[in-house]
Write an enzyme that holds these catalytic residues in place. Structure first.
Site, PDB file in Angstrom:
ATOM      1  N   GLN A 132       0.958  -1.157   0.136  1.00 18.92           N
ATOM      2  CA  GLN A 132       0.096   0.094   0.178  1.00 18.92           C
ATOM      3  C   GLN A 132       0.873   1.148   0.134  1.00 18.92           C
ATOM      4  O   GLN A 132       1.553   1.403   1.041  1.00 18.92           O
ATOM      5  CB  GLN A 132      -0.868   0.044   1.318  1.00 18.92           C
ATOM      6  CG  GLN A 132      -1.743   1.195   1.352  1.00 18.92           C
ATOM      7  CD  GLN A 132      -2.735   1.158   2.930  1.00 18.92           C
ATOM      8  OE1 GLN A 132      -1.951   0.657   4.017  1.00 18.92           O
ATOM      9  NE2 GLN A 132      -3.747   1.456   2.560  1.00 18.92           N
ATOM     10  N   GLY A 133       0.728   1.910  -1.031  1.00 21.87           N
ATOM     11  CA  GLY A 133       1.408   3.398  -0.967  1.00 21.87           C
ATOM     12  C   GLY A 133       0.690   4.442  -0.681  1.00 21.87           C
ATOM     13  O   GLY A 133       0.054   5.152  -1.576  1.00 21.87           O
ATOM     14  N   GLU A 249      -9.286  -1.912   5.242  1.00 16.92           N
ATOM     15  CA  GLU A 249      -8.086  -2.288   6.014  1.00 16.92           C
ATOM     16  C   GLU A 249      -8.413  -2.339   7.657  1.00 16.92           C
ATOM     17  O   GLU A 249      -7.731  -3.159   8.135  1.00 16.92           O
ATOM     18  CB  GLU A 249      -7.355  -1.076   5.659  1.00 16.92           C
ATOM     19  CG  GLU A 249      -5.868  -1.209   6.496  1.00 16.92           C
ATOM     20  CD  GLU A 249      -4.823   0.127   6.338  1.00 16.92           C
ATOM     21  OE1 GLU A 249      -3.715  -0.087   6.523  1.00 16.92           O
ATOM     22  OE2 GLU A 249      -5.490   1.002   5.748  1.00 16.92           O
TER      23      GLU A 249
END
Length: 403
Positions: A132-133, A249
């Protein structure tokens, strides 16, 4: 798979049991860590690979995902039965990670058919790992202030910038990444790109944590070329997609925290085991330390209530439209439960909970200390507890913004 329909769970249980008997390598039952080697970055044995391939081909690594995209197509009740049958024989799901927990569900909901066909098979099979960026050195709690740029170059974007706390970036094949495509707006200037981590210009540097592990990384993008067909969601509309992914998430992080702290060994001491083994019982058969007994009891009650609530929320989400803003409540509570658990374990260990290395300590004791240190990050990752409380205040309770 046979179409059982309705609530014919007995027939499904029989099929699941038969399939597991034929496909789960029994040698793996004694080594839970080996079953998830691909996810953890460890060397994958032949048995572990065979197990992952079998689960991927069956679609049972993602049991409730649509069958048209390789998922199991099971109902929530059938998925629970499968989980029960796997538990009976010591089988763990070998397919997971961010592709399963976060990106995959978001892709199913928001992705184009082309992107689904390209990326879902690798997630379902467990062959492709994702990272995840999101966070940047200057954009953590205020994520929308991110500065990683994606410049339009006709048939592709050129991405430059830095991300931080990129979990598993050193192992990942792809990154789902937030980038700025319009500098004149804040939230409305953000897009969502899918970046091949083998692209020239991508550099990953693991960050060593206080417990000695490096699950997080710094990730640098220097003139990285990303084809335009890897734009996920509308141009400059990535913030909406990003928020949805954050719900998935937090939902999955909270569930993980409730069962065992993120970063904990597969075989770890429990609070009850540590208290009984290291503190002992008094003449009445109760834990000898009355104050510790009270706090352990309170923790076990909170943990049980939390786990039941997570299960109920998961069932409601799968039966409706996915996780809601209420997942932030569970993320906050899960972090507290996890940190309390590890504090109590180390306290119960006494002097055995002061070790870092050496022959004077058992492996579970050393693991407990490192897990305790690692759990300090539970209130930060996936949204800090302070930010989660703000989310609960505004989105769940509907309270006015104090600003």
């Amino acid at each position: 798979m046979a179409d059982f329909g309705g609530d014919d769970l007995d027939a499904f249980r029989a099929e699941a049991r038969e399939w597991l008997e034929a496909n789960f390598p029994k040698a793996l039952a004694a080594d839970p860590a080996a079953q998830v080697a691909k996810m953890s970055g460890a060397e994958e044995s032949d048995d572990a690979r065979a197990w992952r391939k079998a689960m991927g081909a069956k679609g049972w690594g993602v049991p409730t995902w649509p069958a048209e995209y390789g998922g199991g197509g099971l109902s929530v009740k059938q998925a629970r039965v499968l989980h029960e049958e796997m538990g009976k024989i010591g089988a763990r799901n070998p397919i997971g990670g961010m592709g399963v927990m976060m990106f995959g569900p978001t892709l199913i909901e928001y992705g184009t058919e082309a992107l689904k066909r390209q990326h879902l098979p690798g997630i379902v099979s467990g062959d492709v790992r994702w990272c995840q960026g999101y966070s940047e050195p200057g954009s953590g709690s205020d994520l929308a202030s991110l500065q990683t740029r994606a410049e339009d170059k006709g048939d592709h974007y050129v991405v430059s910038g830095q991300k931080i706390w990129t979990s598993g970036a050193n192992l990942a094949d792809w990154c789902f990444c937030l980038v700025r495509t319009d500098t004149s707006k804040k939230h409305e200037g953000i897009s969502f790109l899918l970046i091949d981590m083998t692209s020239p210009g991508v550099e990953v540097r693991p960050i060593r944590l206080i417990n000695g592990t490096s699950p997080f990384c710094e990730t640098f993008f220097t003139d990285v070329i990303v084809p335009k067909d890897q734009l996920f969601g509308p141009l400059n509309g990535g913030w909406t997609v990003a928020k949805r992914l954050l719900q998935f998430e937090r939902d999955n992080i909270s569930a993980g925290l409730g069962g065992g702290s993120i970063g904990a060994p597969v075989k770890a001491l429990t609070v009850k085991q540590a208290a009984l083994d290291y503190v002992g019982l008094d003449e009445t058969g109760r834990l000898a330390d009355a104050d510790l007994r009270r706090r352990v009891t309170e923790h076990l009650m909170e943990a049980q209530a939390f786990q039941q609530t997570v299960r109920r929320a998961a069932d409601e989400a799968k039966a409706g439209n996915g996780p809601s803003a209420a997942t932030s409540i569970m993320k906050y509570a899960g972090a507290k439960v996890a940190m309390d658990r590890n504090e109590l374990i180390v306290e119960a260990l006494g002097t055995a909970g002061t070790g870092w290395s050496g022959d004077g300590f058992e492996e579970p004791e050393l693991a407990a200390v490192r897990t305790w240190l690692r759990s300090k990050g539970n209130s930060i990752e996936g949204g800090t507890s302070e930010i989660n409380l703000n989310v609960v205040s505004k989105r769940v309770l509907g309270l006015p913004d104090p600003k």
